[in-house]
Scaffold this motif. Structure first.
Motif, PDB file in Angstrom:
ATOM      1  N   ALA A  16       0.846  -1.189   0.000  1.00 36.10           N
ATOM      2  CA  ALA A  16       0.000   0.000   0.000  1.00 36.10           C
ATOM      3  C   ALA A  16       0.883   1.240   0.000  1.00 36.10           C
ATOM      4  O   ALA A  16       2.080   1.183   0.315  1.00 36.10           O
ATOM      5  CB  ALA A  16      -0.912   0.004   1.216  1.00 36.10           C
ATOM      6  N   LYS A  17       0.293   2.351  -0.329  1.00 33.80           N
ATOM      7  CA  LYS A  17       1.011   3.627  -0.355  1.00 33.80           C
ATOM      8  C   LYS A  17       1.510   3.968   1.047  1.00 33.80           C
ATOM      9  O   LYS A  17       0.788   3.839   2.030  1.00 33.80           O
ATOM     10  CB  LYS A  17       0.094   4.722  -0.884  1.00 33.80           C
ATOM     11  CG  LYS A  17       0.779   6.078  -1.039  1.00 33.80           C
ATOM     12  CD  LYS A  17      -0.198   7.114  -1.598  1.00 33.80           C
ATOM     13  CE  LYS A  17       0.490   8.476  -1.713  1.00 33.80           C
ATOM     14  NZ  LYS A  17      -0.461   9.505  -2.226  1.00 33.80           N
ATOM     15  N   ARG A  18       2.759   4.401   1.127  1.00 36.04           N
ATOM     16  CA  ARG A  18       3.356   4.774   2.399  1.00 36.04           C
ATOM     17  C   ARG A  18       3.125   6.256   2.687  1.00 36.04           C
ATOM     18  O   ARG A  18       2.997   7.049   1.755  1.00 36.04           O
ATOM     19  CB  ARG A  18       4.858   4.483   2.381  1.00 36.04           C
ATOM     20  CG  ARG A  18       5.186   3.000   2.259  1.00 36.04           C
ATOM     21  CD  ARG A  18       5.005   2.316   3.578  1.00 36.04           C
ATOM     22  NE  ARG A  18       4.973   0.851   3.431  1.00 36.04           N
ATOM     23  CZ  ARG A  18       4.864   0.021   4.461  1.00 36.04           C
ATOM     24  NH1 ARG A  18       4.779   0.491   5.685  1.00 36.04           N
ATOM     25  NH2 ARG A  18       4.811  -1.268   4.258  1.00 36.04           N
ATOM     26  N   PRO A  19       3.102   6.607   4.007  1.00 36.09           N
ATOM     27  CA  PRO A  19       3.261   5.749   5.183  1.00 36.09           C
ATOM     28  C   PRO A  19       1.989   4.965   5.487  1.00 36.09           C
ATOM     29  O   PRO A  19       0.887   5.379   5.105  1.00 36.09           O
ATOM     30  CB  PRO A  19       3.573   6.752   6.305  1.00 36.09           C
ATOM     31  CG  PRO A  19       2.879   8.003   5.889  1.00 36.09           C
ATOM     32  CD  PRO A  19       2.995   8.046   4.385  1.00 36.09           C
ATOM     33  N   ASP A  77      -7.490  12.785   8.368  1.00 33.46           N
ATOM     34  CA  ASP A  77      -6.901  13.126   7.080  1.00 33.46           C
ATOM     35  C   ASP A  77      -5.397  12.887   7.188  1.00 33.46           C
ATOM     36  O   ASP A  77      -4.640  13.723   7.680  1.00 33.46           O
ATOM     37  CB  ASP A  77      -7.183  14.595   6.749  1.00 33.46           C
ATOM     38  CG  ASP A  77      -6.579  15.020   5.417  1.00 33.46           C
ATOM     39  OD1 ASP A  77      -6.181  14.121   4.642  1.00 33.46           O
ATOM     40  OD2 ASP A  77      -6.472  16.234   5.166  1.00 33.46           O
ATOM     41  N   LEU A  78      -4.961  11.708   6.738  1.00 34.70           N
ATOM     42  CA  LEU A  78      -3.570  11.309   6.854  1.00 34.70           C
ATOM     43  C   LEU A  78      -3.012  10.950   5.483  1.00 34.70           C
ATOM     44  O   LEU A  78      -3.737  10.457   4.615  1.00 34.70           O
ATOM     45  CB  LEU A  78      -3.431  10.100   7.783  1.00 34.70           C
ATOM     46  CG  LEU A  78      -3.747  10.320   9.264  1.00 34.70           C
ATOM     47  CD1 LEU A  78      -3.797   8.988   9.996  1.00 34.70           C
ATOM     48  CD2 LEU A  78      -2.704  11.251   9.897  1.00 34.70           C
ATOM     49  N   PRO A  79      -1.727  11.171   5.266  1.00 38.90           N
ATOM     50  CA  PRO A  79      -1.114  10.727   3.999  1.00 38.90           C
ATOM     51  C   PRO A  79      -0.989   9.206   3.979  1.00 38.90           C
ATOM     52  O   PRO A  79      -1.146   8.535   5.007  1.00 38.90           O
ATOM     53  CB  PRO A  79       0.266  11.395   4.061  1.00 38.90           C
ATOM     54  CG  PRO A  79       0.567  11.506   5.527  1.00 38.90           C
ATOM     55  CD  PRO A  79      -0.760  11.798   6.188  1.00 38.90           C
ATOM     56  N   GLY A  80      -0.713   8.667   2.805  1.00 37.95           N
ATOM     57  CA  GLY A  80      -0.478   7.223   2.715  1.00 37.95           C
ATOM     58  C   GLY A  80      -1.739   6.407   2.865  1.00 37.95           C
ATOM     59  O   GLY A  80      -2.778   6.707   2.263  1.00 37.95           O
ATOM     60  N   SER A  81      -1.687   5.357   3.706  1.00 30.84           N
ATOM     61  CA  SER A  81      -2.775   4.385   3.811  1.00 30.84           C
ATOM     62  C   SER A  81      -3.132   4.102   5.262  1.00 30.84           C
ATOM     63  O   SER A  81      -2.285   4.202   6.158  1.00 30.84           O
ATOM     64  CB  SER A  81      -2.377   3.074   3.135  1.00 30.84           C
ATOM     65  OG  SER A  81      -1.949   3.281   1.809  1.00 30.84           O
ATOM     66  N   GLU A  95     -11.915   3.565   1.594  1.00 28.86           N
ATOM     67  CA  GLU A  95     -10.498   3.745   1.270  1.00 28.86           C
ATOM     68  C   GLU A  95      -9.584   3.020   2.257  1.00 28.86           C
ATOM     69  O   GLU A  95      -8.381   2.849   2.000  1.00 28.86           O
ATOM     70  CB  GLU A  95     -10.150   5.237   1.258  1.00 28.86           C
ATOM     71  CG  GLU A  95     -10.053   5.903   2.617  1.00 28.86           C
ATOM     72  CD  GLU A  95     -11.399   6.173   3.294  1.00 28.86           C
ATOM     73  OE1 GLU A  95     -11.394   6.675   4.437  1.00 28.86           O
ATOM     74  OE2 GLU A  95     -12.459   5.885   2.672  1.00 28.86           O
ATOM     75  N   THR A  96     -10.125   2.565   3.369  1.00 26.82           N
ATOM     76  CA  THR A  96      -9.336   1.848   4.372  1.00 26.82           C
ATOM     77  C   THR A  96      -9.118   0.399   3.935  1.00 26.82           C
ATOM     78  O   THR A  96     -10.014  -0.232   3.377  1.00 26.82           O
ATOM     79  CB  THR A  96     -10.039   1.879   5.742  1.00 26.82           C
ATOM     80  OG1 THR A  96     -10.157   3.240   6.171  1.00 26.82           O
ATOM     81  CG2 THR A  96      -9.266   1.089   6.778  1.00 26.82           C
TER      82      THR A  96
END
Length: 348
Positions: free
Chosen positions: A177-180, A201-205, A224-225
């Motif tokens: 998955a996309k990091r972080p 609202d967090l970057p990555g996954s 999206e989780t």
């Protein structure tokens, strides 16, 4: 010593209580003690209302007394406040046998959002259940203080450990998955307060490892989780290690064993500053506690995996088992069960 452990929480449940009890039993046996259990797998069961993954023993009132008498233990520990625990407690009180209990779960705070029962009412039931115990074992100073403020006066400390051989830093290839990667491991249920994490609202996954009654609802609400389901053993360890930050949104856990498992895996923790996290995360080098969970998660990215691992190495399951053993209330089993024959039947 022969120890009898009574617990309504048992396999196939996978949670901190079951893992703690099973690990401590193994340590006690290695220390030379004999341990027997009374658990739901020995009975016909029905699903717990609102939480079908938990199985409750049916009609334990007829069998539990005979099982205790047949075991002829030197000490009795009642781990939970369910049907088996209540039946064992009633037997001990009626027969004037000392016993210990444990406060694994903030049960009143779990019942309130599920059934709407006021917290004060359930704590009254808890005080009654634990009031006759020779000692109520609790995992943290915060829970001790909270229970003492609510009128509990027989508290004993019982910390936790972590399997640092299983949970360890390793390749982060279990999650593609996309990091972080921000991860939660545990029951997917209302008491874990998962929306507080999944709405961030967090970057990555964001990744959730576990199963539970809220799974379908949360999958629909947060498409999206990444939900990977329950994992065990080495597979679980690989998933922990694949995270960049472990996010623990619960406000009701008495300890939070999963935080120690994450730290042992070299993964820093982000959590609210509440009992449980306040006790486990005793160093700002291994976790960030804040009412702003997003800020905590982002700041945790800056922490060093080697510091997390070193911190977790300070927690030993053997020390946990020794503390548990020291808290028990032994009695003379021959005097207590002399009126019964070896089959648990009343002597003529």
């Amino acid at each position: 010593m022969k120890i009898l452990l009574v617990s309504d929480a048992w396999f196939p449940q996978v949670n901190g209580v079951v893992r703690t009890l099973n690990t401590v039993i193994g340590e006690l046996r290695e220390m030379g003690h004999e341990v027997e259990t009374i658990t739901p797998d020995q009975f016909k069961t029905v699903p717990c209302p609102t939480y079908p993954e938990i199985r409750l023993a049916c009609w334990p009132f007829f069998r539990v007394p005979a099982m205790i008498e047949a075991a002829r233990p030197d000490a009795i520990h009642i781990a939970t406040e369910g049907p088996l625990g209540m039946t064992a407690r009633r037997y001990c009180v009626r027969n004037k046998l000392p016993f210990t209990t444990a406060y694994h779960t903030r049960f009143p705070e779990y019942v309130q959002p599920r059934l709407g029962v006021p917290v004060a009412w359930t704590y009254k039931v808890m005080r009654h259940f634990h009031g006759k115990s020779a000692g109520v074992m609790v995992a943290t100073k915060s829970i001790r203080a909270d229970l003492e403020a609510r009128g509990f006066d027989n508290i004993k400390d019982w910390s936790r450990g972590v399997d640092t051989e299983l949970f360890r830093p390793q390749a982060k290839d279990a999650i593609d998955a996309k990091r972080p990667v921000f991860m939660f491991v545990g029951r997917v249920a209302v008491e874990k307060n998962l929306p507080a994490f999944l709405e961030l609202d967090l970057p990555g996954s964001k990744v959730v490892v576990g199963d539970g009654p809220d799974m379908d609802m949360l999958k629909k609400k947060f498409p999206e989780t990444i939900f990977v389901g329950a994992k065990k053993g080495e597979e679980l360890a690989r998933h922990y290690a694949a995270a960049d930050v472990f996010v623990f949104p619960s406000r009701t856990d008495t300890f939070g064993l999963v935080m120690l498992e994450a730290l042992a895996s070299g993964v820093p923790v982000a959590a609210f500053p509440v009992p449980g996290p306040l006790d486990v995360i005793a160093s700002d080098k291994v976790g960030v506690l804040s009412e702003d969970l997003r800020d905590a998660a982002l700041k945790a990215l800056e922490l060093k995996p080697e510091d997390c691992r070193a911190y977790a190495l300070g927690f030993s399951w053997r020390a946990c088992a020794e503390q548990f053993f020291g808290n028990l209330a032994p009695f003379d089993s021959d005097a207590a069960f002399g009126r019964f024959d070896t089959r648990g039947s009343r002597a003529a």
